[in-house]
Design a protein around this motif. Structure first.
Motif, PDB file in Angstrom:
ATOM      1  N   PRO A  12       0.752  -1.020   0.205  1.00 25.60           N
ATOM      2  CA  PRO A  12       0.277  -0.264   0.479  1.00 25.60           C
ATOM      3  C   PRO A  12       1.042   1.121   0.143  1.00 25.60           C
ATOM      4  N   THR A  13       0.815   1.941  -0.551  1.00 26.20           N
ATOM      5  CA  THR A  13       1.502   3.631  -1.069  1.00 26.20           C
ATOM      6  C   THR A  13       0.259   4.704  -1.086  1.00 26.20           C
ATOM      7  N   ARG A  14       0.035   6.197  -0.496  1.00 25.48           N
ATOM      8  CA  ARG A  14      -0.104   6.839  -1.468  1.00 25.48           C
ATOM      9  C   ARG A  14       0.506   7.240  -2.720  1.00 25.48           C
ATOM     10  N   ARG A  15       2.163   7.455  -2.584  1.00 24.82           N
ATOM     11  CA  ARG A  15       2.917   7.756  -3.829  1.00 24.82           C
ATOM     12  C   ARG A  15       2.019   7.359  -5.363  1.00 24.82           C
ATOM     13  N   GLU A  16       2.498   8.415  -6.299  1.00 26.58           N
ATOM     14  CA  GLU A  16       2.096   7.844  -7.430  1.00 26.58           C
ATOM     15  C   GLU A  16       3.544   8.138  -8.439  1.00 26.58           C
ATOM     16  N   ALA A  17       3.292   7.260  -9.347  1.00 27.78           N
ATOM     17  CA  ALA A  17       4.213   6.688 -10.505  1.00 27.78           C
ATOM     18  C   ALA A  17       4.043   6.797 -11.424  1.00 27.78           C
ATOM     19  N   VAL A  18       2.881   7.285 -11.487  1.00 25.31           N
ATOM     20  CA  VAL A  18       2.016   7.625 -12.964  1.00 25.31           C
ATOM     21  C   VAL A  18       1.053   8.006 -12.728  1.00 25.31           C
ATOM     22  N   ARG A  19       0.582   9.332 -13.356  1.00 20.89           N
ATOM     23  CA  ARG A  19      -0.392   9.857 -13.216  1.00 20.89           C
ATOM     24  C   ARG A  19      -1.518   9.618 -14.013  1.00 20.89           C
ATOM     25  N   GLU A  20      -3.047   9.530 -13.375  1.00 18.44           N
ATOM     26  CA  GLU A  20      -4.169   9.155 -14.523  1.00 18.44           C
ATOM     27  C   GLU A  20      -4.006  10.290 -15.550  1.00 18.44           C
ATOM     28  N   GLU A  21      -4.062  11.658 -14.987  1.00 19.17           N
ATOM     29  CA  GLU A  21      -3.791  12.765 -16.250  1.00 19.17           C
ATOM     30  C   GLU A  21      -3.106  12.127 -17.837  1.00 19.17           C
ATOM     31  N   TYR A  22      -2.424  12.297 -17.136  1.00 24.07           N
ATOM     32  CA  TYR A  22      -0.686  11.477 -17.959  1.00 24.07           C
ATOM     33  C   TYR A  22      -1.529  10.666 -18.930  1.00 24.07           C
ATOM     34  N   LEU A  23      -2.166   9.561 -17.866  1.00 24.34           N
ATOM     35  CA  LEU A  23      -2.031   8.155 -19.584  1.00 24.34           C
ATOM     36  C   LEU A  23      -3.232   8.652 -19.958  1.00 24.34           C
ATOM     37  N   ARG A  24      -4.325   9.536 -19.376  1.00 23.20           N
ATOM     38  CA  ARG A  24      -5.648   9.225 -20.393  1.00 23.20           C
ATOM     39  C   ARG A  24      -5.087  10.048 -21.650  1.00 23.20           C
ATOM     40  N   ARG A  25      -4.190  11.565 -21.280  1.00 19.95           N
ATOM     41  CA  ARG A  25      -3.878  11.883 -22.124  1.00 19.95           C
ATOM     42  C   ARG A  25      -2.819  11.614 -23.831  1.00 19.95           C
ATOM     43  N   VAL A  26      -2.050  10.465 -22.994  1.00 20.73           N
ATOM     44  CA  VAL A  26      -0.598  10.219 -24.011  1.00 20.73           C
ATOM     45  C   VAL A  26      -1.021   8.845 -24.780  1.00 20.73           C
ATOM     46  N   ILE A  27      -1.725   8.247 -24.089  1.00 16.37           N
ATOM     47  CA  ILE A  27      -2.170   6.623 -24.825  1.00 16.37           C
ATOM     48  C   ILE A  27      -3.204   6.324 -25.904  1.00 16.37           C
ATOM     49  N   PRO A  28      -3.919   7.959 -26.273  1.00 20.41           N
ATOM     50  CA  PRO A  28      -4.942   8.006 -27.110  1.00 20.41           C
ATOM     51  C   PRO A  28      -3.732   8.901 -28.398  1.00 20.41           C
ATOM     52  N   GLN A  29      -3.391   9.720 -27.407  1.00 20.39           N
ATOM     53  CA  GLN A  29      -2.079  10.623 -28.229  1.00 20.39           C
ATOM     54  C   GLN A  29      -1.577   9.743 -29.636  1.00 20.39           C
ATOM     55  N   PHE A  30      -0.601   9.294 -28.467  1.00 18.89           N
ATOM     56  CA  PHE A  30       0.981   8.423 -28.730  1.00 18.89           C
ATOM     57  C   PHE A  30       0.521   6.763 -29.766  1.00 18.89           C
ATOM     58  N   THR A  31      -1.141   6.221 -29.079  1.00 23.10           N
ATOM     59  CA  THR A  31      -1.312   5.203 -29.667  1.00 23.10           C
ATOM     60  C   THR A  31      -2.275   4.789 -30.499  1.00 23.10           C
ATOM     61  N   GLY A  32      -3.203   6.059 -30.687  1.00 24.00           N
ATOM     62  CA  GLY A  32      -4.666   5.938 -30.805  1.00 24.00           C
ATOM     63  C   GLY A  32      -5.639   5.068 -30.478  1.00 24.00           C
ATOM     64  N   HIS A  33      -5.296   4.490 -29.461  1.00 27.34           N
ATOM     65  CA  HIS A  33      -6.109   3.397 -28.750  1.00 27.34           C
ATOM     66  C   HIS A  33      -6.707   4.177 -27.592  1.00 27.34           C
ATOM     67  N   SER A  34      -7.370   3.656 -27.582  1.00 36.58           N
ATOM     68  CA  SER A  34      -8.741   4.578 -26.235  1.00 36.58           C
ATOM     69  C   SER A  34      -8.582   3.509 -25.049  1.00 36.58           C
ATOM     70  N   ILE A  35      -9.008   3.937 -23.479  1.00 41.24           N
ATOM     71  CA  ILE A  35      -8.830   3.497 -22.607  1.00 41.24           C
ATOM     72  C   ILE A  35     -10.094   3.110 -21.603  1.00 41.24           C
ATOM     73  N   GLY A  36     -10.169   2.659 -21.150  1.00 36.90           N
ATOM     74  CA  GLY A  36     -11.264   2.397 -20.411  1.00 36.90           C
ATOM     75  C   GLY A  36     -10.910   2.811 -18.655  1.00 36.90           C
ATOM     76  N   GLU A  37     -11.461   2.202 -17.528  1.00 38.74           N
ATOM     77  CA  GLU A  37     -11.186   2.259 -16.644  1.00 38.74           C
ATOM     78  C   GLU A  37      -9.480   1.807 -15.764  1.00 38.74           C
ATOM     79  N   VAL A  38      -8.857   2.623 -15.556  1.00 39.47           N
ATOM     80  CA  VAL A  38      -7.675   2.055 -15.169  1.00 39.47           C
ATOM     81  C   VAL A  38      -7.665   0.886 -13.684  1.00 39.47           C
ATOM     82  N   GLN A  39      -6.959   0.131 -14.014  1.00 40.32           N
ATOM     83  CA  GLN A  39      -7.109  -0.047 -12.331  1.00 40.32           C
ATOM     84  C   GLN A  39      -5.056  -0.222 -11.743  1.00 40.32           C
ATOM     85  N   TRP A  40      -5.106  -0.157 -10.557  1.00 43.34           N
ATOM     86  CA  TRP A  40      -3.555   0.174 -10.219  1.00 43.34           C
ATOM     87  C   TRP A  40      -3.192  -0.828  -9.524  1.00 43.34           C
ATOM     88  N   SER A  41      -1.745  -0.230  -9.453  1.00 40.14           N
ATOM     89  CA  SER A  41      -1.549  -1.178  -7.373  1.00 40.14           C
ATOM     90  C   SER A  41       0.531  -0.394  -8.014  1.00 40.14           C
TER      91      SER A  41
END
Length: 144
Positions: A12-41
């Motif tokens: 368990p942690t509150r630290r972030e390695a990846v921010r959700e705002e970042y991945l929701r921007r770069v995945i469609p922009q650079f891969t053309g793929h869309s994403i739905g729900e993100v599961q975190w670990s």
């Protein structure tokens, strides 16, 4: 016997390695793929070959650890191995219990997006860009 990545994912942690705002921007922009729900670990956040040592596993460079999409570390190791197909296949087999989880698709897409985003700035990523584009086609056909 659980792998180190399996154990780390449960920390368990509150630290972030990846921010959700970042991945929701770069995945469609650079891969053309869309994403739905993100599961975190919890993830190392920079789990690539230069941060691994042996002969017993030693993981270096922990300043980026925190939450990331499920499978992020496994996806990083796998995507970074795509230039060496035999190594990539071995990583894929060894980490199949992580990478075959549908939730890990977001992590694979994110690592692909990160590579493509940096391809014009860094020679390692430039060399990796074409194998990543081929892998993205595989991901597209798998999700279709």
């Amino acid at each position: 016997m659980p792998l180190a990545l399996d154990v780390l994912a449960q920390v368990p942690t509150r630290r972030e390695a990846v921010r959700e705002e970042y991945l929701r921007r770069v995945i469609p922009q650079f891969t053309g793929h869309s994403i739905g729900e993100v599961q975190w670990s919890t993830a190392h956040g920079d789990f690539h070959w230069a941060n691994l040592a042996g002969p017993d596993l030693l993981v270096l460079d922990w300043e980026d650890w925190g939450t990331a999409p499920v499978g992020f570390d496994a996806a990083t190791l796998y995507i970074y191995a795509l230039q060496a197909p035999k190594t990539a296949a071995r990583v894929r087999r060894s980490l199949a219990h992580i990478l075959d989880d549908p939730a890990a698709r977001v992590a694979e897409l994110l690592v692909c997006a990160q590579v493509l985003q940096a391809a014009d700035r860094t020679s390692f990523y430039a060399t990796l860009a074409e194998p990543v584009r081929c892998h993205l086609q595989t991901l597209a056909s798998r999700s279709a």
